[in-house]
Scaffold this active site. Structure first.
Site, PDB file in Angstrom:
ATOM      1  N   ILE A  53      -6.009   2.258  16.497  1.00  0.00           N
ATOM      2  CA  ILE A  53      -5.604   2.796  15.198  1.00  0.00           C
ATOM      3  C   ILE A  53      -6.326   2.110  14.048  1.00  0.00           C
ATOM      4  CG2 ILE A  53      -3.647   3.317  13.693  1.00  0.00           C
ATOM      5  CD1 ILE A  53      -3.610   4.819  16.360  1.00  0.00           C
ATOM      6  N   ARG A 111       0.813  -1.213   0.000  1.00  0.00           N
ATOM      7  CA  ARG A 111       0.000   0.000   0.000  1.00  0.00           C
ATOM      8  C   ARG A 111       0.852   1.271   0.000  1.00  0.00           C
ATOM      9  NH1 ARG A 111      -1.208   2.969   4.330  1.00  0.00           N
ATOM     10  NH2 ARG A 111      -3.277   3.408   3.503  1.00  0.00           N
ATOM     11  N   CYS A 117      -0.870  -5.072   3.725  1.00  0.00           N
ATOM     12  CA  CYS A 117      -1.528  -5.857   4.759  1.00  0.00           C
ATOM     13  C   CYS A 117      -3.033  -5.619   4.733  1.00  0.00           C
ATOM     14  CB  CYS A 117      -0.988  -5.464   6.146  1.00  0.00           C
ATOM     15  SG  CYS A 117       0.716  -5.932   6.445  1.00  0.00           S
TER      16      CYS A 117
END
Length: 421
Positions: free
Chosen positions: A326, A92, A116
């Site tokens: 998060i 990413r 991920c």
């Protein structure tokens, strides 16, 4: 497909050299797109992700020469402004070419990112910020397509703290016309490292390391030499490993100053820590104490260390509460840890970890990068053999981890193909 076989129970002893930071190297590699001059980097980690980024830059026309941990880049003949799906889908961080391409060339086409599979991890904050700088952005056939004659400085406040978003906007703003102010900016050491390189390249940046970064755009940037900071997550992972197995290890090429929250929690767990310029020593005797954690943006406890400390908590003498603030869906390692005998319950973003006297080896499957590391730590502490499948996740972010652990006395080996059958 490669796997790791671990025979647990060995205490760790010796020294290990920590590699350069993955999360610093990736944006820094992308920053080479901002100039036609040579950018010379050292302490670049040898990872699948850095190799993928170099392939992506190479497809765009960036010349790259690599020798171990040194990489020389020159983007003076860029012929493609596109990051294709076949490369972006595995990493990413590929979205980090968006800001530099747009700032220097006025156009970019970047496939939506992969990496991920942890929650949504949207790129909407990148898009919002670049639009505030004057970019016209559309979504076309799975690509983020951005255009701008020249970006113009603006005040940008992201809705949430985003590390890659801050990095993309920081790079884009260096060549924008006028002043850009990034509010709610990420304060991570890796953001600071990127800013330090950009300043060496001629950028005018103030406030990096705070939540308000001020960038005065310049006409052009030039080449520079830069050493990537050490990987605080790799360092923390090795300290968790010795916390789980017991022993005495010294980390070299590392910096305790950027590891505050992790070192605090490991000390709370019973790890005796000493540090000096460029080194950290961790000594563990006996069973770890349970340590509650809540993940937060830097300088809080890093989400990238949550899985590793959870592995340590599985054998702690008591119960620990782990809260993930998060990312959603970042407890995928829990099911696999339970296969090793861990006692963990999940309720939303909270995990209750009840320490057990011992784990027992089993076959488990890695689901993402840091989950892989947690399974390695648990396998090192478990009785018997543990076989970890899908370790390509581990190779994305750890530089020859099994070799480093074996040099510390761990009984660990990589098996390929049908060797494990």
């Amino acid at each position: 497909m490669d796997k790791l076989r671990i025979t647990g129970g060995a205490r760790l002893h010796g020294e290990v050299v920590i590699s350069g930071a993955k999360n610093s190297a990736l944006p820094i590699l992308c920053a080479s797109l901002l100039t036609a001059d040579p950018v010379r980097l050292s302490n670049v980690p040898q990872l699948n992700d850095t190799r993928t980024m170099l392939r992506l830059l190479g497809q765009m026309g960036v010349k790259a020469e690599s020798a171990q941990t040194s990489v020389n880049l020159q983007a003076d003949q860029v012929h493609s402004l596109e990051a294709p799906y076949e490369l972006v889908k595995t990493m990413r961080a590929s979205i980090l070419v968006l800001g530099p391409l747009l700032a220097r060339f006025g156009e970019a086409r970047v496939s939506l990112p992969g990496g991920c599979t942890i929650g949504q991890r949207p790129v909407d904050q990148h898009i919002k910020g670049l639009e505030a700088l004057g970019a016209q952005i559309t979504m076309e056939h799975g690509f983020v397509v951005a255009r701008a004659k020249r970006l113009k400085g603006a005040s940008v406040r992201t809705d949430m703290v985003t590390v890659t978003g801050t990095e993309n906007l920081l790079m884009a703003a260096t060549l924008a016309e006028g002043q850009t102010i990034l509010e709610n900016a990420a304060r991570e050491p890796e953001v600071i490292d990127l800013a330090e390189l950009l300043i060496k390249m001629g950028a005018r940046i103030q406030g990096h390391g705070t939540d308000r970064i001020v960038i005065d755009g310049v006409e052009r940037l030039h080449g520079a030499d830069h050493t990537v900071i050490s990987d605080r997550i790799e360092a923390g992972t090795f300290l968790c490993a010795v916390g789980a197995t017991g022993g005495d290890i010294t980390l070299r090429n590392t910096d305790a100053a950027i590891m505050g929250a992790t070192l605090d929690k490991l000390t709370e767990a019973g790890l005796h820590i000493e540090s000096g310029p460029g080194w950290i020593r961790g000594v563990m005797n006996g069973r770890p104490k349970p340590v509650g954690i809540r993940t937060h943006e830097y300088p809080g406890f890093a989400t990238d260390m949550q899985a590793q400390l959870m592995a340590l908590n599985t054998i702690a003498d008591g119960t620990a509460i782990v809260v993930e603030n998060i990312f959603e869906n970042r407890f995928m390692h829990v099911q696999e840890l339970c296969r090793l005998g861990a006692d963990i319950d999940i309720d939303g973003h909270t995990a209750v970890v009840r320490g057990v006297a011992r784990l027992s080896g089993a076959t488990v499957m890695a689901t993402d990068l840091r989950a892989s590391a947690s399974l390695v730590i648990a396998g090192l502490a478990a009785e018997g053999d543990t076989l970890i499948d899908r370790i390509y996740h581990l190779d994305r972010g750890y530089d020859r981890m099994e070799i480093k652990l074996r040099n510390l006395g761990a009984r660990i080996e990589r098996v390929t193909g049908k060797e494990d059958e």
